[in-house]
Scaffold this motif. Structure first.
Motif: not given
Length: 488
Positions: A414-416, A471-473, A480-485
């Protein structure tokens, strides 16, 4: 106006709805819906506890036949969000399946249990002496995801539902002979409008799986279903299962139409499904405020990675950041999608400021989606303006095309892709990777070369984070706003 559901005018014994081992014919649906519609008439807005059940489908049909507006509630929503929706939409009733346990925040509403047997039906029907709704009357109030604030209620008129479903009938050659299978939730446009109201407007039937499974899809396609609606996570599961399940491949090969929506389906999954089944998944593009805008046509050229061409009646243009329309479509220039047509919503409930900001002075809706368009009209979405447009080294880069390239690497499951500030480039491309083998994840140099060789050097990732899951709904869209380090 004409009824939204002609097959319910003089209903017969043809199958309409099936959820698991429970089903209704059109005659039974008409009786159940009209009995409930008599209770809902004159109520304005009616909340529906939108579980994936026969009761939800009957409830929404009943509200529409009563000339009221349905407010579908996501059963997974927290009490704060539900409280906001109730305060904003002020429904008078809540319809739910008998036995459903409702949260306390709904306790002040009058509850009406949905009886799918239609006891006491009065046969009021749309267009009868008591109910004669107008094209512009609200049919649904569907709340947006609220990523930038409290959810907004998009008021969807009857006109928009009819226009979208009839345009899709043209694009997909959708008729009353079609039998749809899907396992989507029923509190949003994809699952409810397309998945339930669509078949019923055509006079066909829908079989809802309750919960998606590849076994359920195979069973229904083997038993005469002709179409399947799904989201990319469902088709990804299918693509992953196909190599070890020749029966599933054979079942999918029987489908007349496989449709994916709500997010982009990676090209890699397109190719795997087509290779195994001989069938191509077609994509369409829509959103809560516009219902459906574009689709690959059933009689058109299937082109993986695109969402097809504008539907009949829909105008679409791409614009620069200053609102200037792109002068020509070359398949490379990125612009924001704007649309107008009979498929659009009326307003955000109680939000005239947000409604005004959503439209241009000449009536085009600002979607916030970025795309390129080929000279022959095909549209390829590259991401959201707020989260997927990366401005790096003077280039405008869409995250979606980089994600597709990354997914072609055998080490990427998977990738974002996102952007982050860079003192030299303005923004740099950041890849978030779920590796195929967590013990041996592909490194930055390897992935950068892989992307640069397929797209262009300026689109290669400059940073790679290896994570265990994206992270998905509820619809499978990546948050993507939930993607952090902290996800590393």
């Amino acid at each position: 106006m004409s009824t939204l559901f002609p097959a319910l005018t003089n209903p017969g014994e043809q199958p309409a709805l099936r959820f698991g081992d429970r089903s209704l014919t059109y005659a039974e649906l008409g009786a159940a819906a009209d009995a409930l519609a008599a209770r809902c008439a004159g109520t304005g807005r009616v909340a529906v506890w939108a579980t994936p059940s026969l009761e939800t489908a009957v409830a929404v049909i009943a509200v529409l036949r009563a000339g009221a507006a349905a407010v579908p509630l996501n059963p997974k929503s927290g009490e704060k969000e539900l409280g906001h929706i109730l305060a904003d939409s002020t429904p008078t009733l809540i319809l739910a399946a008998p036995g459903d346990e409702l949260p306390s925040v709904l306790g002040h509403l009058e509850r009406v249990d949905v009886d799918v047997r239609g006891v006491g039906a009065k046969g009021i029907g749309v267009g009868g002496p008591d109910v004669s709704p107008d094209d512009e009357d609200p049919a649904l109030v569907v709340y947006t995801s609220g990523t930038t604030g409290p959810p907004k209620g998009a008021v969807i008129p009857r006109r928009a539902i009819a226009a979208t479903l009839d345009a899709l009938a043209d694009a997909w050659q959708w008729t009353g002979d079609d039998v749809l299978v899907h396992g989507l939730p029923l509190f949003h446009v994809h699952g409810l409008v397309l998945g339930i109201l669509g078949p019923l407007r055509r006079g066909g039937s829908v079989r809802h799986l309750g919960r998606f499974s590849t076994e359920g899809v195979a069973r229904e396609l083997n038993d005469g279903a002709t179409m399947m609606f799904g989201v990319p996570t469902m088709y990804h599961r299918i693509a992953e299962t196909l190599p070890d399940d020749p029966g599933l491949a054979k079942s999918l090969g029987r489908a007349r139409l496989l449709v994916s929506g709500s997010a982009a389906l990676p090209v890699h999954d397109h190719e795997r499904i087509t290779s195994a089944t001989g069938r191509r998944v077609i994509e369409r593009y829509g959103m809560t405020e516009t219902l459906m805008n574009t689709s690959v046509r059933a009689d058109g050229e299937p082109r993986a990675g695109t969402v097809g061409v504008p539907l009949p009646g829909v105008e679409l243009r791409l614009v620069e950041e200053d609102g200037t329309p792109l002068p020509a479509y070359d398949g490379e220039s990125v612009g924001e999608i704007q649309v107008r047509g009979p498929n659009l919503f009326t307003e955000y409930l109680n939000r005239p400021d947000a409604t005004a900001a959503a439209f241009t002075a000449d009536g085009w809706f600002r979607t916030g989606d970025m795309a390129v368009r080929d000279p022959d009209g095909y549209v390829r979405i590259v991401g959201r303006k707020a989260t997927d447009l990366i401005k790096s080294g003077g280039y405008k880069i869409g995250a979606g095309e980089i994600e597709n390239a990354l997914l072609e690497h055998p080490g990427v499951r998977e990738a974002a892709v996102t952007g982050e500030p860079d003192p030299d480039l303005g923004e740099r491309v950041v890849a978030w990777i779920v590796p195929s083998d967590p013990q041996s994840p592909p490194e930055l140099a390897e992935l950068a070369d892989h992307v640069a060789g397929r797209l262009a050097p300026h689109k290669r990732p400059r940073v790679v984070h290896h994570i265990t899951a994206l992270p998905r709904n509820d619809m499978g869209k990546i948050l993507k706003r939930s993607l952090t380090t902290t996800h590393d």
